[in-house]
Design a protein around this motif. Structure first.
Motif, mmCIF file in Angstrom:
data_model
loop_
_atom_site.group_PDB
_atom_site.id
_atom_site.type_symbol
_atom_site.label_atom_id
_atom_site.label_comp_id
_atom_site.label_asym_id
_atom_site.label_seq_id
_atom_site.Cartn_x
_atom_site.Cartn_y
_atom_site.Cartn_z
ATOM 1 N N ARG A 38 0.836 -1.203 0.000
ATOM 2 C CA ARG A 38 0.000 0.000 0.000
ATOM 3 C C ARG A 38 0.871 1.253 0.000
ATOM 4 N N ALA A 41 2.659 1.792 -3.398
ATOM 5 C CA ALA A 41 1.702 2.179 -4.438
ATOM 6 C C ALA A 41 1.278 3.631 -4.258
ATOM 7 N N ALA A 44 4.051 5.994 -5.245
ATOM 8 C CA ALA A 44 4.231 6.055 -6.695
ATOM 9 C C ALA A 44 3.047 6.729 -7.399
ATOM 10 N N GLY A 45 2.034 7.116 -6.634
ATOM 11 C CA GLY A 45 0.870 7.781 -7.225
ATOM 12 C C GLY A 45 -0.122 6.818 -7.836
ATOM 13 N N LYS A 46 0.003 5.540 -7.527
ATOM 14 C CA LYS A 46 -0.921 4.533 -8.055
ATOM 15 C C LYS A 46 -2.009 4.248 -7.030
ATOM 16 N N THR A 47 -3.041 3.565 -7.472
ATOM 17 C CA THR A 47 -4.102 3.156 -6.572
ATOM 18 C C THR A 47 -3.614 1.959 -5.762
#
Length: 144
Positions: A38, A41, A44-47
């Motif tokens: 979590r 992610a 890294a700017g991801k969901t």
């Protein structure tokens, strides 16, 4: 009664944690991996990956909703609906806010997009605090 109900859980945690000294050592591997997935992610700017329910809140046979589903022809492990093609996993009830906090409240140990390395470490230690040893076998409170 509360102390007796936690005694076996405490003994298991204490046995697993023998010889460990740092608070981070007490965090189970699965929890650490889930937290780090979590955190990376989000950084890294991801969901972040969805939280998969552990079925600890699954309906039991004495639950009214469970009985109603069975009367309607549902069997555990099959999808909902007449052709059993509906959802199999229950709808995630979402995160329960600590202390009945309002809408938008977050858990303090949840990684956020603006967290630096120290914040991630601090939140990881907050998560590990739940798994610390309990040699006195006192009932635990949910701090976070």
């Amino acid at each position: 009664a509360e102390i007796e109900s936690t005694e076996t859980q405490v003994e298991q945690i204490n046995t697993l944690n023998e010889g460990k000294h740092h608070l981070g050592d007490f965090l189970p591997t699965e929890e650490l991996e889930r937290f780090m997935l979590r955190a990376t992610a989000i950084k890294a700017g991801k969901t972040p990956p969805p939280f998969l329910p552990d079925n600890s809140d699954a309906l039991t046979e004495d639950n009214i909703g469970f009985k109603m589903l069975q009367k309607a022809g549902w069997k555990e492990g099959t999808g909902l609906g007449a052709s059993s093609s509906g959802i199999v996993q229950p709808i995630d009830r979402g995160m329960i806010k600590p202390g009945n906090a309002g809408l938008g409240a977050t858990k303090p140990d949840e990684p956020l997009p603006g967290d630096d390395e120290f914040d991630v470490y601090r939140k990881r230690m907050m998560l590990a605090y739940k798994y610390r040893p309990n040699p006195m076998k006192n009932p635990r409170r949910a701090y976070y």
